[in-house]
Design an enzyme around this catalytic site. Structure first.
Site, PDB file in Angstrom:
ATOM      1  N   CYS A 110       0.825  -1.222   0.000  1.00  0.00           N
ATOM      2  CA  CYS A 110       0.000   0.000   0.000  1.00  0.00           C
ATOM      3  C   CYS A 110       0.852   1.262   0.000  1.00  0.00           C
ATOM      4  O   CYS A 110       0.357   2.345  -0.326  1.00  0.00           O
ATOM      5  CB  CYS A 110      -0.932   0.014   1.203  1.00  0.00           C
ATOM      6  SG  CYS A 110      -2.049  -1.384   1.215  1.00  0.00           S
ATOM      7  N   HIS A 244      -3.280   7.397   2.810  1.00  0.00           N
ATOM      8  CA  HIS A 244      -3.710   6.102   2.274  1.00  0.00           C
ATOM      9  C   HIS A 244      -5.087   5.790   2.874  1.00  0.00           C
ATOM     10  O   HIS A 244      -5.313   5.985   4.068  1.00  0.00           O
ATOM     11  CB  HIS A 244      -2.683   5.034   2.644  1.00  0.00           C
ATOM     12  CG  HIS A 244      -3.134   3.644   2.326  1.00  0.00           C
ATOM     13  ND1 HIS A 244      -3.706   3.304   1.114  1.00  0.00           N
ATOM     14  CD2 HIS A 244      -3.115   2.501   3.073  1.00  0.00           C
ATOM     15  CE1 HIS A 244      -4.010   2.022   1.126  1.00  0.00           C
ATOM     16  NE2 HIS A 244      -3.666   1.510   2.305  1.00  0.00           N
ATOM     17  N   ASN A 274     -10.214   0.261   0.370  1.00  0.00           N
ATOM     18  CA  ASN A 274      -8.755   0.337   0.335  1.00  0.00           C
ATOM     19  C   ASN A 274      -8.268  -0.243  -0.995  1.00  0.00           C
ATOM     20  O   ASN A 274      -8.369  -1.447  -1.218  1.00  0.00           O
ATOM     21  CB  ASN A 274      -8.209  -0.465   1.528  1.00  0.00           C
ATOM     22  CG  ASN A 274      -6.696  -0.515   1.574  1.00  0.00           C
ATOM     23  OD1 ASN A 274      -6.025  -0.125   0.617  1.00  0.00           O
ATOM     24  ND2 ASN A 274      -6.157  -1.007   2.672  1.00  0.00           N
TER      25      ASN A 274
HETATM   26  O1  UT7 Z   1      -3.739  -1.186   3.592  1.00  0.00           O
HETATM   27  C1  UT7 Z   1      -3.089  -2.165   4.362  1.00  0.00           C
HETATM   28  C2  UT7 Z   1      -3.168  -1.763   5.761  1.00  0.00           C
HETATM   29  N1  UT7 Z   1      -4.362  -2.294   6.354  1.00  0.00           N
HETATM   30  C3  UT7 Z   1      -4.939  -1.639   7.360  1.00  0.00           C
HETATM   31  O2  UT7 Z   1      -4.524  -0.560   7.700  1.00  0.00           O
HETATM   32  C4  UT7 Z   1      -6.076  -2.302   8.101  1.00  0.00           C
HETATM   33  C5  UT7 Z   1      -5.990  -1.954   9.578  1.00  0.00           C
HETATM   34  N2  UT7 Z   1      -6.981  -2.667  10.372  1.00  0.00           N
HETATM   35  C6  UT7 Z   1      -8.295  -2.344  10.335  1.00  0.00           C
HETATM   36  O3  UT7 Z   1      -8.719  -1.501   9.594  1.00  0.00           O
HETATM   37  C7  UT7 Z   1      -9.212  -3.050  11.311  1.00  0.00           C
HETATM   38  O4  UT7 Z   1      -8.438  -3.761  12.239  1.00  0.00           O
HETATM   39  C8  UT7 Z   1     -10.237  -4.005  10.626  1.00  0.00           C
HETATM   40  C9  UT7 Z   1     -11.253  -3.205   9.836  1.00  0.00           C
HETATM   41  C10 UT7 Z   1      -9.510  -4.976   9.707  1.00  0.00           C
HETATM   42  C11 UT7 Z   1     -10.977  -4.803  11.685  1.00  0.00           C
HETATM   43  O5  UT7 Z   1     -11.625  -3.914  12.587  1.00  0.00           O
HETATM   44  P1  UT7 Z   1     -11.427  -4.068  14.158  1.00  0.00           P
HETATM   45  O6  UT7 Z   1     -12.226  -3.022  14.793  1.00  0.00           O
HETATM   46  O7  UT7 Z   1      -9.958  -4.089  14.451  1.00  0.00           O
HETATM   47  O8  UT7 Z   1     -12.095  -5.459  14.426  1.00  0.00           O
HETATM   48  P2  UT7 Z   1     -11.463  -6.766  15.123  1.00  0.00           P
HETATM   49  O9  UT7 Z   1     -10.521  -7.447  14.181  1.00  0.00           O
HETATM   50  O10 UT7 Z   1     -10.959  -6.388  16.481  1.00  0.00           O
HETATM   51  O11 UT7 Z   1     -12.757  -7.645  15.304  1.00  0.00           O
HETATM   52  C12 UT7 Z   1     -13.804  -7.257  16.222  1.00  0.00           C
HETATM   53  C13 UT7 Z   1     -14.964  -8.221  16.038  1.00  0.00           C
HETATM   54  C14 UT7 Z   1     -14.530  -9.685  16.045  1.00  0.00           C
HETATM   55  O12 UT7 Z   1     -15.560 -10.438  16.663  1.00  0.00           O
HETATM   56  P3  UT7 Z   1     -15.416 -10.878  18.195  1.00  0.00           P
HETATM   57  O13 UT7 Z   1     -14.164 -11.698  18.276  1.00  0.00           O
HETATM   58  O14 UT7 Z   1     -15.317  -9.600  18.984  1.00  0.00           O
HETATM   59  O15 UT7 Z   1     -16.679 -11.652  18.424  1.00  0.00           O
HETATM   60  C15 UT7 Z   1     -14.481 -10.041  14.592  1.00  0.00           C
HETATM   61  O16 UT7 Z   1     -14.692 -11.426  14.360  1.00  0.00           O
HETATM   62  O17 UT7 Z   1     -15.559  -7.988  14.765  1.00  0.00           O
HETATM   63  C16 UT7 Z   1     -15.618  -9.233  14.042  1.00  0.00           C
HETATM   64  N3  UT7 Z   1     -15.514  -8.917  12.623  1.00  0.00           N
HETATM   65  C17 UT7 Z   1     -16.576  -8.634  11.876  1.00  0.00           C
HETATM   66  N4  UT7 Z   1     -17.884  -8.579  12.153  1.00  0.00           N
HETATM   67  C18 UT7 Z   1     -18.726  -8.257  11.151  1.00  0.00           C
HETATM   68  C19 UT7 Z   1     -14.391  -8.845  11.874  1.00  0.00           C
HETATM   69  N5  UT7 Z   1     -14.725  -8.517  10.603  1.00  0.00           N
HETATM   70  C20 UT7 Z   1     -16.069  -8.387  10.574  1.00  0.00           C
HETATM   71  C21 UT7 Z   1     -16.997  -8.075   9.580  1.00  0.00           C
HETATM   72  N6  UT7 Z   1     -18.310  -8.008   9.908  1.00  0.00           N
HETATM   73  N7  UT7 Z   1     -16.619  -7.807   8.307  1.00  0.00           N
END
Ligand code: UT7
Length: 317
Positions: A110, A244, A274
């Site tokens: 990225c 980004h 993204n």
């Molecule tokens: O360009 C490359 C660089 N990439 C980035 O900069 C990405 C950086 N990371 C992020 O943007 C975020 O970490 C994500 C958008 C990928 C994830 O968001 P988050 O707030 O960090 O969520 P999480 O991974 O902590 O997950 C929280 C909950 C989990 O459920 P439990 O374990 O709390 O029950 C996940 O399983 O949200 C769940 N979850 C979802 N739920 C509904 C993860 N993805 C989804 C989804 N829909 N799409």
């Protein structure tokens, strides 16, 4: 001698995929995706290739610049989703444009487009080029596991391009790498060697979201603060921040830590998601075509992602 921007262009495939479209086959919701990422929709390739996206963005940038294909001295493309291991996307675009210059791709995930701008600045500094086409293009949908809701909802396909000419618009830059294949990695196809004993790992994007998030907020804030200070500007002097587009919450966190009015941060993640190496040139093109940019404006560009990598630069428009 560095460069100035003579024209910009961008292109996305026509197919729009909304959050509700994803919720039809994934355990997710429009509400979760919007609140956690800021994304409402993304564009996804159906029949288009990465080269198609790159070519269309290039044509738009060339048209705006008035530069002809035969005037180009080099074509560079930042991508992690080229259609072929060889030829490069840049070589395919060179052929389609009818250009006769050297062409190659660069991979810094990225952050790729900003690594590429710094590479371009080196060619200008050596007097090796007078006109250059630079592209960020990604068919990232090809690299996604569409059963993995933690990755497939955040990415989109697209391309952005710039035509560069001699000038003094590239004022300062920083590039960083912190080698780590645990936080983000996309394994390649292992091939069919009868001697291979390595197991094929799921050849899609694997990402530890929260670790990436923390790296991104730190990198963006740290890189921008250091770079602006190093260039000798007060933060308030920056007219536009081009971050980004990975997550609106990453951009909002940086807004809180920098002394730059929040309305100067450019955002289009809601419509495109993204798009990896394409995100920065796509945002610059959107800003350029909005008519809001003025000659002399200071733009701070910053990116982060796989590698791990991060980069930032300041452009005078
Ligand atoms: O360009 C490359 C660089 N990439 C980035 O900069 C990405 C950086 N990371 C992020 O943007 C975020 O970490 C994500 C958008 C990928 C994830 O968001 P988050 O707030 O960090 O969520 P999480 O991974 O902590 O997950 C929280 C909950 C989990 O459920 P439990 O374990 O709390 O029950 C996940 O399983 O949200 C769940 N979850 C979802 N739920 C509904 C993860 N993805 C989804 C989804 N829909 N799409």
């Amino acid at each position: 001698m560095s460069f100035c921007v003579l024209g910009t262009g961008s292109y996305v495939p026509p197919k729009v995929v909304t959050n509700d479209d994803l919720a039809a086959f994934l355990e997710t919701s429009d509400e979760w995706i919007r609140e956690r990422t800021g994304i409402r929709q993304r564009h996804v390739c159906e029949t288009e290739s990465t080269c198609d996206l790159a070519y269309e963005a290039a044509v738009a940038a060339m048209a705006q610049s008035g530069v002809k294909a035969e005037e180009l001295d080099m074509i560079l493309c930042a991508t992690i989703s080229g259609d072929f291991a060889t030829p490069s996307v840049a070589c395919v675009v060179q052929k389609r444009l009818g250009a006769i210059c050297p062409a190659m791709d660069l991979n810094a995930a990225c952050s790729g487009f900003l690594f590429l701008l710094d590479t371009a600045a080196g060619f200008f500094a050596r007097g090796r080029v007078k006109k250059m086409l630079v592209i960020g293009a990604e068919r990232i949908s090809r690299l996604l596991d569409w059963d993995d809701r933690s990755t497939c909802v955040i990415f989109g396909d697209g391309a952005g391009a710039m035509v560069l000419g001699e000038g003094d618009g590239y004022l300062a830059s920083q590039l960083h790498s912190k080698g780590d294949d645990d936080v983000i990695r996309t394994p390649v196809f292992e091939g069919k060697s009868p001697f291979n004993r390595r197991e094929q790992e799921n050849p899609y994007i694997h990402m530890k979201g929260q670790e990436t998030f923390r790296f991104a907020v730190n990198a963006m804030t740290h890189d921008l603060k250091n770079l602006i200070a190093q260039a000798g500007f007060a933060e308030e002097k920056i007219d536009w921040v081009i971050p980004h587009q990975a997550n609106i919450r990453i951009i909002d966190a940086a807004k809180k830590r920098l002394h730059i009015p929040p309305e100067r941060f450019c955002v289009n993640i809601d419509r495109y998601g993204n798009t990896s190496a394409a995100s920065i040139p796509m945002v610059v093109d959107e800003l350029n075509r909005s008519g809001k940019l003025n000659r002399g404006d200071l733009l701070a560009l910053c990116a982060f992602g796989g590698g791990l990598s991060s980069a930032a630069c300041i452009l005078r428009w």
